[in-house]
Design a protein around this motif. Structure first.
Motif, PDB file in Angstrom:
ATOM      1  N   LEU A   1       0.870  -1.175   0.000  1.00 20.74           N
ATOM      2  CA  LEU A   1       0.000   0.000   0.000  1.00 20.74           C
ATOM      3  C   LEU A   1       0.906   1.224   0.000  1.00 20.74           C
ATOM      4  N   THR A   2       0.801   2.036  -1.042  1.00 15.30           N
ATOM      5  CA  THR A   2       1.663   3.214  -1.179  1.00 15.30           C
ATOM      6  C   THR A   2       0.805   4.464  -1.282  1.00 15.30           C
ATOM      7  N   VAL A   3       1.117   5.453  -0.471  1.00  7.52           N
ATOM      8  CA  VAL A   3       0.422   6.739  -0.485  1.00  7.52           C
ATOM      9  C   VAL A   3       1.462   7.817  -0.798  1.00  7.52           C
ATOM     10  N   GLN A   4       1.245   8.534  -1.911  1.00  7.44           N
ATOM     11  CA  GLN A   4       2.173   9.580  -2.347  1.00  7.44           C
ATOM     12  C   GLN A   4       1.440  10.919  -2.425  1.00  7.44           C
ATOM     13  N   ASP A   5       2.169  11.990  -2.175  1.00  9.56           N
ATOM     14  CA  ASP A   5       1.597  13.326  -2.330  1.00  9.56           C
ATOM     15  C   ASP A   5       2.645  14.236  -2.953  1.00  9.56           C
ATOM     16  N   ASP A   6       2.192  15.400  -3.403  1.00  8.70           N
ATOM     17  CA  ASP A   6       3.097  16.359  -4.040  1.00  8.70           C
ATOM     18  C   ASP A   6       3.409  17.523  -3.121  1.00  8.70           C
TER      19      ASP A   6
ATOM     20  N   VAL B   1       6.705  -0.698   7.513  1.00  4.21           N
ATOM     21  CA  VAL B   1       6.332   0.581   6.918  1.00  4.21           C
ATOM     22  C   VAL B   1       7.576   1.449   6.843  1.00  4.21           C
ATOM     23  N   ASP B   2       7.715   2.201   5.750  1.00  5.51           N
ATOM     24  CA  ASP B   2       8.843   3.116   5.619  1.00  5.51           C
ATOM     25  C   ASP B   2       8.386   4.373   4.900  1.00  5.51           C
TER      26      ASP B   2
ATOM     27  N   VAL C   1       3.516   0.765   2.924  1.00  6.33           N
ATOM     28  CA  VAL C   1       3.180  -0.254   3.918  1.00  6.33           C
ATOM     29  C   VAL C   1       3.241  -1.617   3.238  1.00  6.33           C
ATOM     30  N   ARG C   2       3.919  -2.545   3.879  1.00  4.62           N
ATOM     31  CA  ARG C   2       4.032  -3.910   3.362  1.00  4.62           C
ATOM     32  C   ARG C   2       3.428  -4.863   4.401  1.00  4.62           C
ATOM     33  N   LEU C   3       2.343  -5.556   3.996  1.00  4.21           N
ATOM     34  CA  LEU C   3       1.673  -6.510   4.890  1.00  4.21           C
ATOM     35  C   LEU C   3       1.722  -7.919   4.287  1.00  4.21           C
ATOM     36  N   PRO C   4       1.791  -8.928   5.141  1.00  2.00           N
ATOM     37  CA  PRO C   4       1.812 -10.298   4.620  1.00  2.00           C
ATOM     38  C   PRO C   4       0.548 -10.613   3.835  1.00  2.00           C
TER      39      PRO C   4
END
Length: 402
Positions: free
Chosen positions: A327-332, A382-383, A396-399
């Motif tokens: 799950l990746t959340v990006q903003d500008d 999460v990083d 976020v990386r979940l199994p």
């Protein structure tokens, strides 16, 4: 303090006492090995000194009582100390010295006892002197018994003292935790009551509006109020579960892509107020195992964090990757401050510089900390980082559900 808290206190005290006792055992074992080694080395050195002091002995008649002597003359005649145990003299050593000369030393077992034996040539005769190590072995055995007995006594005493000290040390902390749990439970109860009333009234109002010719926008708004009140009630319950580790939320199959889409749709109103667009790119197969409420709270925190800093656009992508779901959340927005990897997910940490041109209220630095907590409870990672073209990225990386 409740009975459950008392049980936790007793369990924690026993664990600390056991750990303390194990430390004492380890120290005693180390000390015992050192003492035993030093005593054994000293006895071996004393035995060698006794044989060295008997260097002038070349006849059984001249030998002290603690030495056993065998002398072989050039003509093959042999003299031995009386009552030699079976196994002495060491015939192999005698033959070797008689043939090659020199000196041979070693230990020999005779009649179940150990002897330190030295064989060499003295005054033209092959002489073998044996020194019994039985007394030394008995002393070492007594020392070993004494060390074991004292170790057992010290371990039991350490466990009892550790248990007493642990209970005294942990009780204030246990009282504080119990007070915190009571506060959280009371706060949760007080929050649930008005939320339940709000949800009930919103549902009644929605039924009334449905039966009338109300505007579609009003109906949609009431539907969102009902959904939000239900979500708030679930979040309160999830917070109560997170505050008390003895409680566990039921883990079920969750489609993370579908959940992210629902959260993004709920945030569209706030995003429109700030002229920010939210794009969601879901991929099939984004199934994880966990608590839906906790995962929803995690995504809400991620999108809220992005909304607080985005200038015009937020991108949410969800999809499977090998044995995980990303799950990746990006903003500008302005991105994270320098050194973000060390403190982005700490509580009350300001990981990003606020946009002074359009402040959106005070930031308490809890959003990403809650994200990290939820991810940890779901055995993920999460990083946070910055995009090369500007803006922030939280991944976020979940199994993946098997």
């Amino acid at each position: 303090m409740t009975s459950a808290d008392e049980r936790e206190l007793r369990t924690a005290s026993r664990r600390l006492a056991l750990q303390f006792a194990l430390i004492i055992v380890g120290l005693f074992v180390a000390l015992g090995v050192v003492v035993f080694s030093v005593v054994a080395a000293g006895q071996a050195e004393a035995a060698r000194k006794v044989l060295a002091d008997a260097s002038m002995v070349d006849s059984p008649h001249d030998a002290p009582r603690n030495l056993l002597v065998t002398a072989v003359g050039p003509d093959g005649s042999r003299e031995s100390s009386p009552d030699l145990p079976e196994g002495l003299p060491d015939e192999q050593a005698l033959a070797q010295v008689e043939q090659n000369g020199g000196s041979v030393s070693g230990e020999v077992e005779a009649d179940g006892r150990r002897y330190l034996v030295e064989t060499d040539v003295r005054n033209g005769r092959v002489v073998q002197i044996a020194y019994g190590l039985g007394e030394q072995q008995e002393e070492l055995a007594r020392l070993l018994v004494a060390l074991v007995a004292s170790g057992v006594i010290a371990t039991v005493a350490a466990a009892l003292v550790g248990l007493f000290l642990a209970r005294r040390s942990i009780r204030p902390l246990a009282d504080a935790l119990s007070l915190q749990r009571r506060f959280v439970a009371d706060a949760g109860h007080e929050l649930r009551t008005p939320l339940t009333l709000l949800s009930t009234r919103a549902q009644l109002l929605r039924r009334h509006v449905v039966s009338t010719d109300a505007d579609e926008e009003v109906r949609t708004g009431l539907d969102e109020i009902v959904d939000d009140s239900r979500a708030l009630t679930e979040i309160v319950q999830d917070l109560l579960t997170a505050a008390d580790p003895r409680q566990t939320a039921e883990a079920v199959e969750v489609d993370l892509a579908e959940l992210a889409g629902a959260v993004a749709r709920a945030a569209e109103g706030r995003a429109e107020e700030r002229d920010v667009t939210i794009d969601v790119s879901p991929e099939p197969g984004s199934l994880v195992t966990g608590a839906p409420v906790s995962l929803r709270r995690m995504i809400v925190a991620l999108i809220d964090n992005a909304l607080d800093h985005a200038r015009s656009h937020i991108s949410v992508t969800v999809g499977p990757h090998r044995d995980s779901v990303l799950l990746t959340v990006q903003d500008d927005g302005p991105g994270f401050s320098e050194g973000v990897e060390d403190r982005a997910f700490d509580r009350f940490a300001s990981a990003r510089d606020a946009q002074t041109a359009e402040p959106h209220g005070r930031h308490y630095g809890l959003g990403l900390a809650l994200v990290a907590e939820v991810v940890s409870r779901h055995h993920g990672t999460v990083d946070a980082s910055n995009r090369p073209e500007g803006g922030a990225v939280v991944t976020v990386r979940l199994p993946k559900r098997q």
